[in-house]
Design an enzyme around this catalytic site. Structure first.
Site, PDB file in Angstrom:
ATOM      1  N   ASP A  37       1.000  -1.184  -0.005  1.00  0.00           N
ATOM      2  CA  ASP A  37      -0.065  -0.136  -0.068  1.00  0.00           C
ATOM      3  C   ASP A  37       0.782   1.296   0.072  1.00  0.00           C
ATOM      4  OD1 ASP A  37      -2.878   1.091   0.507  1.00  0.00           O
ATOM      5  OD2 ASP A  37      -1.603   2.090   2.277  1.00  0.00           O
ATOM      6  N   THR A  41      -3.128   5.468  -4.180  1.00  0.00           N
ATOM      7  CA  THR A  41      -2.044   6.160  -3.660  1.00  0.00           C
ATOM      8  C   THR A  41      -0.635   6.130  -4.410  1.00  0.00           C
ATOM      9  OG1 THR A  41      -1.508   4.450  -2.182  1.00  0.00           O
ATOM     10  CG2 THR A  41      -3.013   6.135  -1.332  1.00  0.00           C
ATOM     11  N   THR A  42      -0.467   5.031  -4.738  1.00  0.00           N
ATOM     12  CA  THR A  42       0.856   4.573  -5.620  1.00  0.00           C
ATOM     13  C   THR A  42       0.537   5.327  -7.121  1.00  0.00           C
ATOM     14  OG1 THR A  42       0.567   2.476  -4.359  1.00  0.00           O
ATOM     15  CG2 THR A  42       2.437   2.857  -6.253  1.00  0.00           C
ATOM     16  N   ASP A  76      -9.264  -0.388   1.769  1.00  0.00           N
ATOM     17  CA  ASP A  76      -9.280   0.317   0.369  1.00  0.00           C
ATOM     18  C   ASP A  76     -10.423  -0.125  -0.597  1.00  0.00           C
ATOM     19  OD1 ASP A  76      -6.893   1.616   1.022  1.00  0.00           O
ATOM     20  OD2 ASP A  76      -5.872   0.488  -0.527  1.00  0.00           O
TER      21      ASP A  76
HETATM   22  P1  ADP Z   1      -2.674   2.244  -6.111  1.00  0.00           P
HETATM   23  O1  ADP Z   1      -1.994   2.568  -4.799  1.00  0.00           O
HETATM   24  O2  ADP Z   1      -2.492   3.363  -6.946  1.00  0.00           O
HETATM   25  O3  ADP Z   1      -4.054   1.903  -6.192  1.00  0.00           O
HETATM   26  P2  ADP Z   1      -2.300  -0.616  -6.880  1.00  0.00           P
HETATM   27  O4  ADP Z   1      -1.143  -1.459  -6.556  1.00  0.00           O
HETATM   28  O5  ADP Z   1      -3.607  -0.787  -5.892  1.00  0.00           O
HETATM   29  O6  ADP Z   1      -1.886   0.938  -6.831  1.00  0.00           O
HETATM   30  O7  ADP Z   1      -2.567  -0.631  -8.458  1.00  0.00           O
HETATM   31  C1  ADP Z   1      -3.760   0.046  -9.032  1.00  0.00           C
HETATM   32  C2  ADP Z   1      -3.581  -0.309 -10.616  1.00  0.00           C
HETATM   33  O8  ADP Z   1      -3.777  -1.462 -11.000  1.00  0.00           O
HETATM   34  C3  ADP Z   1      -4.891   0.470 -11.155  1.00  0.00           C
HETATM   35  O9  ADP Z   1      -4.196   1.059 -12.306  1.00  0.00           O
HETATM   36  C4  ADP Z   1      -5.797  -0.717 -11.658  1.00  0.00           C
HETATM   37  O10 ADP Z   1      -6.678  -0.418 -12.896  1.00  0.00           O
HETATM   38  C5  ADP Z   1      -4.551  -1.790 -11.912  1.00  0.00           C
HETATM   39  N1  ADP Z   1      -5.341  -3.089 -11.892  1.00  0.00           N
HETATM   40  C6  ADP Z   1      -6.045  -3.752 -11.034  1.00  0.00           C
HETATM   41  N2  ADP Z   1      -6.171  -4.884 -11.369  1.00  0.00           N
HETATM   42  C7  ADP Z   1      -5.507  -5.308 -12.437  1.00  0.00           C
HETATM   43  C8  ADP Z   1      -5.464  -6.330 -13.523  1.00  0.00           C
HETATM   44  N3  ADP Z   1      -6.077  -7.389 -13.316  1.00  0.00           N
HETATM   45  N4  ADP Z   1      -4.749  -6.101 -14.525  1.00  0.00           N
HETATM   46  C9  ADP Z   1      -4.089  -5.049 -14.828  1.00  0.00           C
HETATM   47  N5  ADP Z   1      -3.983  -3.872 -14.067  1.00  0.00           N
HETATM   48  C10 ADP Z   1      -4.843  -4.030 -12.932  1.00  0.00           C
HETATM   49 MG    MG Z   2      -4.922   0.156  -5.207  1.00  0.00          MG
END
Ligand code: ADP
Ligand code: MG
Length: 525
Positions: free
Chosen positions: A67, A100-101, A392
């Site tokens: 996270d 957040t990332t 989240d």
């Molecule tokens: P954040 O802290 O920004 O939420 P995450 O590590 O949760 O970071 O990653 C979020 C990103 O991953 C988003 O852009 C989301 O659309 C993408 N995402 C989620 N599931 C998938 C998937 N199955 N394939 C590709 N991208 C995905």
């Molecule tokens: Mg996320």
């Protein structure tokens, strides 16, 4: 002149000798570098194949997480400009609960692009103006990506699952967790909106995460005041007290001048009857379950146990507040004031032992307005990370439900934004055009990073994504089990709330432009 004479011709210092001052390009580049470094540090955690970080603090406490906000907060960042990126993540977490990332990574790249522009002699204010203009266009692009139909349970589950993939929840689990999350949010949906604060998350180590369940009520860390008390009470009338049930401490401290055994017995009898009085008053009040924030005398507990009353003593103030809001009870400060109308209600109050921990569940009836996601997991680290992931997911589902707007994930929205911003740049005059184009380039970092984290070549993936976006419209880099495909994320259920993307653009732009504008850093010792 007048001033100089008064100063006796001495040079005037307005800063303490120990303070440090950096100006101009040096200040800019040191701030930009710090901001970029922060973004770089969370980059590898982005997306479903993002890796986790293990953070060890000075006392040896370990946190394992994916996270962004948690990582940045645990890192103990001191540089003031870097700290502004931590704030981006924090405000993202606070406003929408996810992304957040993404926000930190975009901010970092906006800074990187700005650095290049500054080197080409584009003035900071031009960059700032260009970024703000580009952010406006980005928001329009997001609006164009919003789903057309209604955001139903199916889509909400996809939103929850998309936010949890890659969070150490495991494949199958994410699906059932998503279902639990949507059920929880639906439960607290009212005509006025989603009452997110009525969903609590309680973690308990010791079982597989598959055992995670939704409790229709609240869970608190408390055990019954006496072993002989019932472990379960149905149709409970609940009293919540701020009363010490026992001989008041003041009276015990008072000195008795006792001359005879008779007098001693009298004193003991008086105490006994006071205690007995409390116990009987409570038993007769009709309360089946009593929570009090103060002590309960063992003799009273034992008597009440005999009467089948379940008592919890020394409960925390926040637990008391939770019980009050969940059951409709009124807190009472003196036993004499306790009336039936003060009672709260629940279908069931039960206690359960989990190894070292005892928990109390207050369920159903009035209490069922609140719900608790009761998170299970094998170890402390697992439940902690699950708690963050579920937190989240609860946030994104409530955000998506509140606005009814979702956009394609997997980088598709960022590709669409970059495309629109890049096209718009052509119509913008002067050097500002460079800044607007740079903004679009900075957004490419999201799909590029998703590609890099899945082991793909980032440049190839970006080229393919742009081509697919050009020909098909929606195109993201979807991770589906072992496969990575370029396709319409909506078809695969990879969706994010539109507000998460908006907030990421806005907070990243704000932080980056704020940092770029600084050309003088004065630091006290
Ligand atoms: P954040 O802290 O920004 O939420 P995450 O590590 O949760 O970071 O990653 C979020 C990103 O991953 C988003 O852009 C989301 O659309 C993408 N995402 C989620 N599931 C998938 C998937 N199955 N394939 C590709 N991208 C995905
Ligand atoms: Mg996320």
């Amino acid at each position: 002149m007048a001033q100089q004479r008064r100063m006796g011709g001495q040079p005037m210092f307005i800063l303490s000798e120990d303070s440090q001052r950096t100006q101009g390009r040096d200040a800019q580049s040191s701030n930009i570098m710090a901001g970029k470094a922060v973004a770089e540090s969370v980059r590898t955690t982005l997306g479903p194949r993002g890796m986790d970080k293990m953070l060890v603090d000075s006392s040896g406490e370990v946190v394992i997480t994916n996270d962004g906000a948690t990582i940045l907060n645990e890192m103990d960042i001191e540089h003031p400009a870097a700290q502004m990126l931590v704030e981006v993540a924090d405000s993202q977490e606070e406003e929408v609960g996810d992304g957040t990332t993404t926000a930190a990574v975009i901010a970092g790249n906006l800074l990187g692009e700005a650095e290049d522009l500054i080197e080409q002699d584009v003035h900071a204010t031009t960059i700032v103006e260009g970024y703000h203009e580009a952010a406006e266009i980005a928001l329009e692009a997001i609006a164009e990506q919003v789903n057309e139909g209604e955001v139903d349970d199916e889509i909400l589950k996809q939103v929850a699952e998309s936010s949890m993939t890659g969070k150490g929840t495991g494949g199958l689990t994410a699906e059932s967790l998503a279902e639990t999350v949507v059920e929880a949010i639906r439960h607290v949906e009212t005509d006025e909106g989603v009452e997110r604060e009525n969903v609590a998350v309680h973690t308990q180590v010791g079982a597989s995460s598959n055992a995670t369940e939704l409790v229709p009520g609240i869970v608190i860390d408390e055990e019954a005041a006496h072993d002989a008390m019932p472990s379960e009470v149905e149709d409970a009338s609940i009293a919540v007290l701020d009363v010490e049930l026992g001989v008041r401490t003041g009276e015990i401290d008072a000195e008795y001048a006792i001359d005879s055994i008779d007098q001693l017995n009298q004193a003991i009898d008086a105490e006994e009857s006071e205690v007995q009085g409390y116990a009987e008053t409570l038993a007769e009040s009709g309360a089946d379950v009593v929570f009090t924030t103060d002590d309960v005398d063992d003799r009273i507990s034992s008597f009440l146990a005999g009467e089948g009353v379940l008592v919890f003593d020394n409960i925390g103030n926040s637990d008391a507040r939770q019980i009050v809001s969940a059951t409709g009870a009124s807190r009472v400060g003196a036993l004499d004031d306790l009336e039936e109308s003060d009672f709260g209600a629940a279908d069931r109050v039960r206690t359960k032992n989990y190894g070292d921990d005892d928990l109390a569940f207050v369920e159903g009836g009035a209490a069922a307005e609140a719900v608790t996601v009761f998170v299970r997991g094998g170890t402390e680290h697992v439940v902690d990370e699950l708690e963050r992931a579920i937190g989240d997911a609860l946030d994104v589902v409530s955000t998506a439900l509140a606005s009814g707007e979702v956009v394609p994930g997997a980088g598709a929205t960022e590709i669409a934004i970059a495309d629109k911003v890049r096209s718009a740049a052509a119509g913008i005059e002067g050097r500002k055009q460079l800044a607007v184009t740079a903004f679009a380039d900075a957004l490419d970092v999201v799909p590029r990073t998703l590609a890099g984290n899945t082991g793909q070549d980032p440049i190839d993936a970006l080229v393919d994504l742009r081509a697919a976006h050009e020909s098909e419209g929606r195109a993201g880099l979807i991770t589906d089990g072992e496969d990575v495909t370029i396709d319409d994320p909506f078809e695969y259920g990879v969706v994010d709330p539109a507000d998460v993307k908006r907030e990421a653009i806005e907070s990243a732009t704000e932080a980056a432009t704020m940092i770029v504008r600084i050309d003088d850093v004065i630091a006290a010792e």
